[in-house]
Design a protein around this motif. Structure first.
Motif, PDB file in Angstrom:
ATOM      1  N   VAL A 119      -2.457   0.680  -0.733  1.00 33.90           N
ATOM      2  CA  VAL A 119      -1.485   1.649  -1.354  1.00 33.90           C
ATOM      3  C   VAL A 119      -0.355   1.181  -0.886  1.00 33.90           C
ATOM      4  N   VAL A 120      -0.211  -0.317   0.356  1.00 28.64           N
ATOM      5  CA  VAL A 120       1.191  -0.800  -0.223  1.00 28.64           C
ATOM      6  C   VAL A 120       1.500  -1.818  -1.391  1.00 28.64           C
ATOM      7  N   THR A 121      -0.182  -2.536  -1.551  1.00 31.79           N
ATOM      8  CA  THR A 121      -0.116  -3.661  -2.663  1.00 31.79           C
ATOM      9  C   THR A 121       0.161  -3.024  -3.674  1.00 31.79           C
ATOM     10  N   THR A 122       0.360  -2.081  -4.022  1.00 33.43           N
ATOM     11  CA  THR A 122      -0.160  -0.860  -5.618  1.00 33.43           C
ATOM     12  C   THR A 122       1.416  -0.622  -5.536  1.00 33.43           C
ATOM     13  N   THR A 123       2.270  -0.460  -4.410  1.00 32.04           N
ATOM     14  CA  THR A 123       4.326   0.556  -4.614  1.00 32.04           C
ATOM     15  C   THR A 123       4.597  -1.126  -4.500  1.00 32.04           C
ATOM     16  N   PHE A 124       4.464  -2.506  -3.261  1.00 33.78           N
ATOM     17  CA  PHE A 124       5.164  -3.176  -3.837  1.00 33.78           C
ATOM     18  C   PHE A 124       4.541  -3.957  -4.791  1.00 33.78           C
ATOM     19  N   LEU A 125       3.776  -4.579  -5.716  1.00 34.55           N
ATOM     20  CA  LEU A 125       3.364  -4.601  -6.791  1.00 34.55           C
ATOM     21  C   LEU A 125       4.395  -3.651  -8.273  1.00 34.55           C
ATOM     22  N   THR A 126       4.295  -2.708  -8.338  1.00 34.15           N
ATOM     23  CA  THR A 126       5.252  -1.575  -8.438  1.00 34.15           C
ATOM     24  C   THR A 126       6.336  -2.065  -8.763  1.00 34.15           C
ATOM     25  N   ILE A 127       7.102  -2.034  -7.658  1.00 33.72           N
ATOM     26  CA  ILE A 127       8.326  -2.575  -7.417  1.00 33.72           C
ATOM     27  C   ILE A 127       8.963  -3.680  -8.471  1.00 33.72           C
ATOM     28  N   ALA A 128       7.673  -4.503  -7.876  1.00 38.74           N
ATOM     29  CA  ALA A 128       8.066  -5.800  -8.091  1.00 38.74           C
ATOM     30  C   ALA A 128       8.322  -6.145  -9.861  1.00 38.74           C
ATOM     31  N   PHE A 129       7.231  -6.144 -10.990  1.00 36.39           N
ATOM     32  CA  PHE A 129       7.089  -6.319 -11.771  1.00 36.39           C
ATOM     33  C   PHE A 129       7.898  -5.154 -12.935  1.00 36.39           C
ATOM     34  N   ALA A 130       8.229  -3.806 -11.832  1.00 31.05           N
ATOM     35  CA  ALA A 130       8.856  -2.842 -12.493  1.00 31.05           C
ATOM     36  C   ALA A 130      10.607  -3.326 -12.555  1.00 31.05           C
ATOM     37  N   GLN A 131      11.420  -4.782 -10.992  1.00 34.01           N
ATOM     38  CA  GLN A 131      12.328  -5.267 -11.364  1.00 34.01           C
ATOM     39  C   GLN A 131      11.889  -6.358 -11.839  1.00 34.01           C
ATOM     40  N   LEU A 132      10.769  -7.429 -12.342  1.00 33.04           N
ATOM     41  CA  LEU A 132      10.797  -8.489 -13.827  1.00 33.04           C
ATOM     42  C   LEU A 132      11.022  -7.072 -15.061  1.00 33.04           C
ATOM     43  N   TRP A 133      10.744  -6.456 -15.502  1.00 31.20           N
ATOM     44  CA  TRP A 133      10.772  -5.747 -16.505  1.00 31.20           C
ATOM     45  C   TRP A 133      12.014  -5.434 -17.402  1.00 31.20           C
ATOM     46  N   ALA A 173      -0.002  10.348   9.425  1.00 32.15           N
ATOM     47  CA  ALA A 173      -0.356   8.471   8.961  1.00 32.15           C
ATOM     48  C   ALA A 173       0.348   7.804   7.920  1.00 32.15           C
ATOM     49  N   LEU A 174       1.176   8.183   7.359  1.00 33.92           N
ATOM     50  CA  LEU A 174       1.742   7.228   5.893  1.00 33.92           C
ATOM     51  C   LEU A 174       2.353   5.782   6.055  1.00 33.92           C
ATOM     52  N   PRO A 175       2.097   5.289   5.193  1.00 37.03           N
ATOM     53  CA  PRO A 175       1.930   3.410   5.579  1.00 37.03           C
ATOM     54  C   PRO A 175       3.322   3.657   5.204  1.00 37.03           C
ATOM     55  N   LEU A 176       4.185   2.606   5.257  1.00 36.05           N
ATOM     56  CA  LEU A 176       5.083   2.093   5.050  1.00 36.05           C
ATOM     57  C   LEU A 176       5.198   1.960   3.130  1.00 36.05           C
ATOM     58  N   PRO A 177       5.862   2.390   2.293  1.00 39.92           N
ATOM     59  CA  PRO A 177       5.428   1.643   1.141  1.00 39.92           C
ATOM     60  C   PRO A 177       5.667   0.353   0.556  1.00 39.92           C
ATOM     61  N   ILE A 178       6.829   0.141   0.854  1.00 36.57           N
ATOM     62  CA  ILE A 178       6.731  -1.789   0.925  1.00 36.57           C
ATOM     63  C   ILE A 178       7.355  -2.241   2.952  1.00 36.57           C
ATOM     64  N   LEU A 179       6.515  -2.935   2.742  1.00 38.65           N
ATOM     65  CA  LEU A 179       7.302  -4.185   4.202  1.00 38.65           C
ATOM     66  C   LEU A 179       8.545  -4.318   3.989  1.00 38.65           C
ATOM     67  N   PRO A 180       8.869  -5.444   4.778  1.00 41.70           N
ATOM     68  CA  PRO A 180      10.244  -5.981   4.799  1.00 41.70           C
ATOM     69  C   PRO A 180      10.473  -7.340   4.777  1.00 41.70           C
ATOM     70  N   LEU A 181       9.451  -8.350   5.179  1.00 39.62           N
ATOM     71  CA  LEU A 181       8.904  -8.882   4.040  1.00 39.62           C
ATOM     72  C   LEU A 181       8.606  -9.011   3.028  1.00 39.62           C
ATOM     73  N   GLN A 182       8.134  -7.862   2.618  1.00 37.29           N
ATOM     74  CA  GLN A 182       7.752  -8.062   0.721  1.00 37.29           C
ATOM     75  C   GLN A 182       8.961  -7.900   0.453  1.00 37.29           C
ATOM     76  N   ILE A 183      10.598  -7.225   1.224  1.00 33.83           N
ATOM     77  CA  ILE A 183      11.597  -6.507   0.440  1.00 33.83           C
ATOM     78  C   ILE A 183      12.458  -8.149  -0.077  1.00 33.83           C
ATOM     79  N   LEU A 184      11.625  -9.327   1.137  1.00 34.56           N
ATOM     80  CA  LEU A 184      12.290  -9.987   0.769  1.00 34.56           C
ATOM     81  C   LEU A 184      12.344 -11.354  -0.384  1.00 34.56           C
ATOM     82  N   TYR A 185      10.633 -10.861  -0.240  1.00 38.00           N
ATOM     83  CA  TYR A 185       9.828 -11.621  -1.265  1.00 38.00           C
ATOM     84  C   TYR A 185      10.277 -11.626  -2.478  1.00 38.00           C
ATOM     85  N   LEU A 186      10.475  -9.949  -2.588  1.00 35.48           N
ATOM     86  CA  LEU A 186      10.877  -9.340  -4.258  1.00 35.48           C
ATOM     87  C   LEU A 186      12.169  -9.745  -4.340  1.00 35.48           C
TER      88      LEU A 186
END
Length: 182
Positions: free
Chosen positions: A87-101, A4-17
Protein backbone atom coordinates in the motif's frame (compact mmCIF):
# COMPACT_ATOMS: atom_id res chain seq x y z
CA UNK A 1 -11.35 -0.48 18.46
CA UNK A 2 -8.62 1.22 16.41
CA UNK A 3 -8.07 1.29 12.71
CA UNK A 4 -4.58 0.21 11.73
CA UNK A 5 -4.05 2.05 8.48
CA UNK A 6 -0.47 2.36 7.28
CA UNK A 7 1.02 5.79 6.86
CA UNK A 8 0.44 6.62 3.20
CA UNK A 9 4.04 7.79 2.82
CA UNK A 10 7.00 7.61 5.19
CA UNK A 11 9.39 10.45 6.19
CA UNK A 12 12.43 9.03 4.38
CA UNK A 13 10.29 8.59 1.27
CA UNK A 14 9.37 12.28 1.41
CA UNK A 15 13.05 13.20 1.49
CA UNK A 16 13.73 10.87 -1.42
CA UNK A 17 10.83 12.39 -3.36
CA UNK A 18 12.15 15.90 -2.79
CA UNK A 19 15.59 14.90 -3.97
CA UNK A 20 14.51 12.96 -7.04
CA UNK A 21 11.35 14.63 -8.34
CA UNK A 22 12.21 18.25 -7.58
CA UNK A 23 15.92 18.74 -8.24
CA UNK A 24 16.47 17.26 -11.70
CA UNK A 25 13.26 18.57 -13.32
CA UNK A 26 13.92 22.03 -11.84
CA UNK A 27 17.42 22.07 -13.34
CA UNK A 28 15.97 20.91 -16.64
CA UNK A 29 13.36 23.68 -16.61
CA UNK A 30 16.12 26.21 -15.91
CA UNK A 31 18.05 24.95 -18.94
CA UNK A 32 15.08 25.47 -21.26
CA UNK A 33 14.89 28.26 -23.80
CA UNK A 34 11.47 29.41 -22.66
CA UNK A 35 8.76 30.76 -24.88
CA UNK A 36 9.84 32.12 -28.23
CA UNK A 37 7.82 35.34 -27.97
CA UNK A 38 8.57 36.16 -24.33
CA UNK A 39 10.60 39.27 -25.16
CA UNK A 40 7.80 40.65 -27.34
CA UNK A 41 5.40 40.85 -24.41
CA UNK A 42 5.18 43.91 -22.20
CA UNK A 43 6.45 43.52 -18.63
CA UNK A 44 3.96 43.14 -15.82
CA UNK A 45 3.09 46.27 -13.87
CA UNK A 46 5.47 46.71 -10.88
CA UNK A 47 2.53 46.99 -8.46
CA UNK A 48 0.98 43.77 -9.76
CA UNK A 49 1.62 40.80 -7.42
CA UNK A 50 3.86 38.03 -8.72
CA UNK A 51 1.16 35.53 -7.84
CA UNK A 52 -2.26 36.93 -8.62
CA UNK A 53 -5.70 35.40 -8.26
CA UNK A 54 -5.33 33.40 -11.50
CA UNK A 55 -2.01 31.88 -10.38
CA UNK A 56 -3.32 31.02 -6.92
CA UNK A 57 -6.39 29.40 -8.45
CA UNK A 58 -4.14 27.35 -10.73
CA UNK A 59 -1.96 26.28 -7.80
CA UNK A 60 -4.97 25.23 -5.72
CA UNK A 61 -6.67 23.33 -8.55
CA UNK A 62 -3.47 21.54 -9.56
CA UNK A 63 -2.79 20.64 -5.91
CA UNK A 64 -6.28 19.18 -5.61
CA UNK A 65 -5.71 17.11 -8.76
CA UNK A 66 -2.35 15.78 -7.50
CA UNK A 67 -3.73 15.02 -4.04
CA UNK A 68 -6.77 13.37 -5.61
CA UNK A 69 -4.55 11.03 -7.62
CA UNK A 70 -2.57 10.11 -4.50
CA UNK A 71 -5.66 9.49 -2.37
CA UNK A 72 -7.28 7.49 -5.14
CA UNK A 73 -4.19 5.27 -5.34
CA UNK A 74 -4.19 4.89 -1.55
CA UNK A 75 -7.88 3.97 -1.52
CA UNK A 76 -7.52 1.47 -4.34
CA UNK A 77 -4.45 -0.11 -2.72
CA UNK A 78 -6.21 -0.37 0.64
CA UNK A 79 -9.28 -1.94 -0.95
CA UNK A 80 -7.20 -4.79 -2.41
CA UNK A 81 -6.11 -6.22 0.91
CA UNK A 82 -2.42 -5.82 0.05
CA UNK A 83 0.26 -5.70 2.74
CA UNK A 84 1.12 -2.37 4.36
CA UNK A 85 4.39 -2.23 2.37
CA UNK A 86 2.49 -2.76 -0.90
CA UNK A 87 0.00 0.00 0.00
CA UNK A 88 2.79 2.39 0.96
CA UNK A 89 4.77 1.52 -2.19
CA UNK A 90 1.76 2.16 -4.41
CA UNK A 91 1.03 5.50 -2.76
CA UNK A 92 4.70 6.55 -2.71
CA UNK A 93 5.29 5.75 -6.38
CA UNK A 94 1.99 7.35 -7.41
CA UNK A 95 2.95 10.61 -5.69
CA UNK A 96 6.47 10.41 -7.12
CA UNK A 97 5.42 9.84 -10.71
CA UNK A 98 2.58 12.38 -10.46
CA UNK A 99 5.14 14.98 -9.38
CA UNK A 100 7.40 13.92 -12.21
CA UNK A 101 4.64 14.17 -14.86
CA UNK A 102 3.67 17.54 -13.38
CA UNK A 103 6.73 19.07 -15.09
CA UNK A 104 4.70 18.89 -18.31
CA UNK A 105 2.07 21.13 -16.71
CA UNK A 106 4.65 23.93 -16.42
CA UNK A 107 4.12 25.02 -20.00
CA UNK A 108 2.86 28.48 -20.73
CA UNK A 109 -0.88 28.95 -20.98
CA UNK A 110 -0.22 30.42 -24.46
CA UNK A 111 1.51 27.32 -25.79
CA UNK A 112 0.17 24.17 -27.41
CA UNK A 113 -0.35 20.94 -25.49
CA UNK A 114 2.13 18.72 -27.33
CA UNK A 115 4.62 21.02 -29.05
CA UNK A 116 5.70 23.57 -26.47
CA UNK A 117 8.71 24.94 -24.61
CA UNK A 118 8.66 21.99 -22.19
CA UNK A 119 8.40 19.15 -24.69
CA UNK A 120 11.06 20.76 -26.93
CA UNK A 121 13.53 20.86 -24.02
CA UNK A 122 15.86 17.82 -24.24
CA UNK A 123 16.91 18.36 -20.63
CA UNK A 124 13.33 17.69 -19.51
CA UNK A 125 13.33 14.33 -21.27
CA UNK A 126 16.71 13.46 -19.73
CA UNK A 127 15.46 14.45 -16.27
CA UNK A 128 12.24 12.44 -16.68
CA UNK A 129 14.23 9.39 -17.79
CA UNK A 130 16.75 9.69 -14.96
CA UNK A 131 14.06 10.29 -12.33
CA UNK A 132 11.92 7.42 -13.63
CA UNK A 133 14.87 5.08 -13.19
CA UNK A 134 15.63 6.50 -9.73
CA UNK A 135 12.02 5.83 -8.74
CA UNK A 136 11.44 2.47 -10.43
CA UNK A 137 14.67 0.70 -9.44
CA UNK A 138 14.72 0.98 -5.59
CA UNK A 139 11.72 -1.30 -4.96
CA UNK A 140 13.54 -4.08 -6.84
CA UNK A 141 16.93 -3.47 -5.18
CA UNK A 142 16.80 -5.19 -1.76
CA UNK A 143 18.96 -2.69 0.16
CA UNK A 144 17.12 0.36 -1.21
CA UNK A 145 13.75 -1.36 -0.74
CA UNK A 146 14.57 -2.03 2.90
CA UNK A 147 15.75 1.53 3.54
CA UNK A 148 12.72 3.10 1.83
CA UNK A 149 10.27 0.46 3.17
CA UNK A 150 8.92 -0.38 -0.27
CA UNK A 151 7.99 -3.65 -1.92
CA UNK A 152 8.55 -4.70 -5.52
CA UNK A 153 5.43 -3.54 -7.39
CA UNK A 154 3.26 -6.14 -9.09
CA UNK A 155 1.52 -5.56 -12.42
CA UNK A 156 -1.66 -4.58 -10.51
CA UNK A 157 0.30 -2.10 -8.41
CA UNK A 158 1.90 -0.60 -11.52
CA UNK A 159 -1.55 -0.25 -13.11
CA UNK A 160 -2.73 1.85 -10.15
CA UNK A 161 0.55 3.80 -10.03
CA UNK A 162 0.53 4.67 -13.73
CA UNK A 163 -3.19 5.42 -13.90
CA UNK A 164 -3.38 7.52 -10.75
CA UNK A 165 -0.13 9.38 -11.46
CA UNK A 166 -1.07 10.31 -15.03
CA UNK A 167 -4.65 11.28 -14.20
CA UNK A 168 -3.79 14.66 -12.59
CA UNK A 169 -1.70 15.78 -15.57
CA UNK A 170 -4.41 14.66 -17.98
CA UNK A 171 -7.05 16.55 -15.97
CA UNK A 172 -4.88 19.66 -15.85
CA UNK A 173 -4.28 19.56 -19.60
CA UNK A 174 -7.99 19.01 -20.31
CA UNK A 175 -8.85 21.88 -17.97
CA UNK A 176 -6.39 24.14 -19.74
CA UNK A 177 -7.76 23.18 -23.14
CA UNK A 178 -11.34 23.86 -21.99
CA UNK A 179 -10.35 27.17 -20.39
CA UNK A 180 -8.54 28.23 -23.53
CA UNK A 181 -11.56 27.30 -25.69
CA UNK A 182 -13.86 29.59 -23.68
Amino acid sequence: MTAALPLPILPLQILYLNLVTDVFPAFALAMGEGERDILNRPPRHPKEPILGRRQWTTIVLQSIALAGGAFTALGLALSTGWTADAVVTTTFLTIAFAQLWHVFDMRSSHSRVVANEITRNPWIWAAVGLCSALLAVPPYWPLAAEVLHVAPPTVAMWAIIVGCSLAPTLLIQIGRANHRAC
